[in-house]
Design an enzyme around this catalytic site. Structure first.
Site, short mmCIF file in Angstrom:
data_model
loop_
_atom_site.label_atom_id
_atom_site.label_comp_id
_atom_site.label_asym_id
_atom_site.label_seq_id
_atom_site.Cartn_x
_atom_site.Cartn_y
_atom_site.Cartn_z
N GLY A 8 0.84 -1.19 0.00
CA GLY A 8 0.00 0.00 0.00
C GLY A 8 0.88 1.24 0.00
O GLY A 8 1.39 1.65 1.05
N GLY A 10 0.32 4.56 -0.73
CA GLY A 10 -0.41 5.82 -0.86
C GLY A 10 0.33 6.87 -0.05
O GLY A 10 1.57 6.95 -0.10
N ASN A 98 -4.90 3.53 11.26
CA ASN A 98 -5.59 4.13 12.40
C ASN A 98 -6.47 3.11 13.11
O ASN A 98 -6.69 2.00 12.61
CB ASN A 98 -6.41 5.34 11.94
CG ASN A 98 -5.57 6.61 11.97
OD1 ASN A 98 -4.74 6.78 12.87
ND2 ASN A 98 -5.76 7.49 11.01
N LYS A 175 -5.14 8.46 20.42
CA LYS A 175 -5.25 8.81 18.99
C LYS A 175 -6.69 8.58 18.52
O LYS A 175 -7.23 9.37 17.74
CB LYS A 175 -4.27 7.96 18.18
CG LYS A 175 -4.32 8.15 16.67
CD LYS A 175 -3.41 9.24 16.19
CE LYS A 175 -3.65 9.68 14.75
NZ LYS A 175 -3.00 8.90 13.74
N1 LIG Z 1 -2.60 10.22 5.40
C1 LIG Z 1 -2.37 10.57 6.64
O1 LIG Z 1 -2.00 11.72 6.91
C2 LIG Z 1 -2.53 9.57 7.77
C3 LIG Z 1 -2.04 9.93 9.04
C4 LIG Z 1 -2.10 9.00 10.07
C5 LIG Z 1 -2.66 7.75 9.85
N2 LIG Z 1 -3.16 7.43 8.61
C6 LIG Z 1 -3.71 6.08 8.41
O2 LIG Z 1 -2.82 5.35 7.60
C7 LIG Z 1 -3.55 4.36 6.84
C8 LIG Z 1 -3.23 4.55 5.36
O3 LIG Z 1 -3.79 5.80 4.96
P1 LIG Z 1 -3.30 6.62 3.69
O4 LIG Z 1 -3.72 8.02 3.92
O5 LIG Z 1 -1.91 6.33 3.36
O6 LIG Z 1 -4.26 5.96 2.56
P2 LIG Z 1 -4.08 6.04 0.98
O7 LIG Z 1 -3.35 7.27 0.59
O8 LIG Z 1 -5.44 5.79 0.40
O9 LIG Z 1 -3.14 4.81 0.64
C9 LIG Z 1 -3.54 3.49 0.75
C10 LIG Z 1 -2.85 2.73 -0.37
O10 LIG Z 1 -3.11 1.33 -0.21
C11 LIG Z 1 -3.22 0.81 -1.52
N3 LIG Z 1 -3.81 -0.52 -1.51
C12 LIG Z 1 -5.07 -0.90 -1.13
N4 LIG Z 1 -5.22 -2.22 -1.27
C13 LIG Z 1 -4.03 -2.71 -1.73
C14 LIG Z 1 -3.56 -3.99 -2.08
N5 LIG Z 1 -4.34 -5.07 -1.97
N6 LIG Z 1 -2.31 -4.11 -2.54
C15 LIG Z 1 -1.49 -3.04 -2.66
N7 LIG Z 1 -1.89 -1.79 -2.36
C16 LIG Z 1 -3.14 -1.62 -1.89
C17 LIG Z 1 -4.04 1.85 -2.26
O11 LIG Z 1 -3.89 1.61 -3.64
P3 LIG Z 1 -4.66 2.44 -4.77
O12 LIG Z 1 -3.75 3.60 -5.05
O13 LIG Z 1 -4.71 1.46 -5.89
O14 LIG Z 1 -5.98 2.84 -4.20
C18 LIG Z 1 -3.36 3.12 -1.77
O15 LIG Z 1 -2.25 3.44 -2.57
C19 LIG Z 1 -5.02 4.58 7.19
O16 LIG Z 1 -5.44 3.69 8.19
C20 LIG Z 1 -5.05 6.02 7.70
O17 LIG Z 1 -6.12 6.27 8.59
C21 LIG Z 1 -3.10 8.31 7.56
#
Ligand SMILES: NC(=O)c1ccc[n+]([C@@H]2O[C@H](COP(=O)([O-])OP(=O)(O)OC[C@H]3O[C@@H](n4cnc5c(N)ncnc54)[C@H](OP(=O)(O)O)[C@@H]3O)[C@@H](O)[C@H]2O)c1
Length: 293
Positions: A8, A10, A98, A175
């Protein structure tokens, strides 16, 4: 030096890859659903281009020494498809998501002792595939166990603060208390400035109070003043600051409401603690989720 796979890539997976590149010396594999031509991560200290292998199907993945899962919580079932190949030599799995149910989410797929829950504070966005912006300092907390300390050591030399903590349960619930309020932004379709409204402030504090009661029943040490502290935190942010629940709802994407407020409701039921406000937030946002056909 370690062989590390990130499942993942992202916002958070990209930030982690950038931080590991900064730490240096690791062999990193990026496990994505689409080919990733390049990954550039804008860290507060400058932009890092990540040197890594990229695989897009589990059958091409090779065993590694650490797996870091950074998908959204609702994508765990598909993320787990990578684990048999990546963990063929029993690699531990750090879950950077999270909520408070990191181990429960992975229970159907791996033995619990190999799962390391990670609480991550890292304001990050992905503007396009391979383009990640970290907006501020990153901090992670893990259990103060040999696994947690090994995980922290992987980031030595990078700018992230990885703290093994004796009371991880409290860190995770604090958190979650902070995140529980984000449902109000998604419900009102308004950024954090809406929490300056007196009625919504009272609602936010009451939602946090439910989370405090449930967290305490789970063993977390949470003070009575936490709701006021969280409100002050949000009121100190620029009024137009958003959060991921709001951003996902506006973008018509799936929201992580189940892992956040849903977890408060589930754990509350387990302890016989009523959580009507969080339950209502889950019900109202759940009907807004895009339907998968
Ligand atoms: N962003 C923040 O600031 C932040 C801060 C603290 C905590 N978090 C937590 O961190 C976690 C991740 O969040 P994020 O913001 O990074 O989400 P995100 O940007 O949506 O990234 C998630 C990634 O996972 C990929 N993915 C999903 N299924 C997959 C699979 N089977 N194989 C490979 N890749 C896969 C998605 O691919 P696609 O591109 O194909 O959709 C996407 O690139 C969440 O629980 C969030 O609550 C985020």
């Amino acid at each position: 030096m370690a062989r590390i796979a990130i499942v993942g890539v992202g916002a958070i997976g990209g930030a982690i890859a950038g931080l590991l590149e900064m730490a240096g010396g690791h062999e990193v594999t990026l496990c994505t659903r689409r080919p990733l031509v390049q990954l550039g991560v804008a860290l507060p200290s400058g932009t890092v281009i990540v040197r890594a292998h990229n695989v897009t199907v589990p059958k091409d993945a090779k065993p590694v020494e650490w797996v870091m899962v950074a998908t959204k919580t609702y994508d765990v079932e598909s993320a787990a498809k990578w684990l048999p190949a990546l963990c063929a030599q029993d690699a531990p799995i750090a879950v950077l998501q999270n909520g408070v149910e990191h181990r429960e989410r992975f229970a159907p797929y791996v033995e619990q002792a190999r799962v390391l829950p990670v609480v991550i504070d890292c304001p990050t966005e992905r503007s396009a595939d391979g383009v990640v912006h970290m907006r501020g300092a990153a901090r992670m907390r893990v259990e103060a166990t040999p696994l947690g300390r090994n995980f922290a050591a992987l980031f030595a030399g990078s700018s992230v603060d990885v703290e093994p903590v004796g009371d991880f349960v409290t860190a995770a619930w604090k958190k979650l208390c902070l995140n529980s309020v984000g449902a109000l932004n998604a419900l009102t379709l308004k950024p954090v400035g809406v929490l300056r409204d007196e009625n919504l402030s009272k609602l936010a504090i009451a939602m946090v109070a439910e989370c405090i009661a449930v967290g305490r029943a789970e063993g977390a040490q949470l003070s009575d003043s936490l709701g006021e502290e969280i409100l002050a935190h949000y009121r100190g942010q620029p009024p137009d600051a958003g959060n991921s629940l709001l951003a996902d709802r506006v973008a018509g994407k799936r929201m992580e409401i189940d892992a956040r407020n849903g977890a408060i409701v589930r754990k509350g039921e387990k302890h016989g603690i009523p959580t009507p406000l969080n339950r209502m937030a889950v019900a109202l946002l759940d009907v807004q989720q895009p339907r998968v056909h």
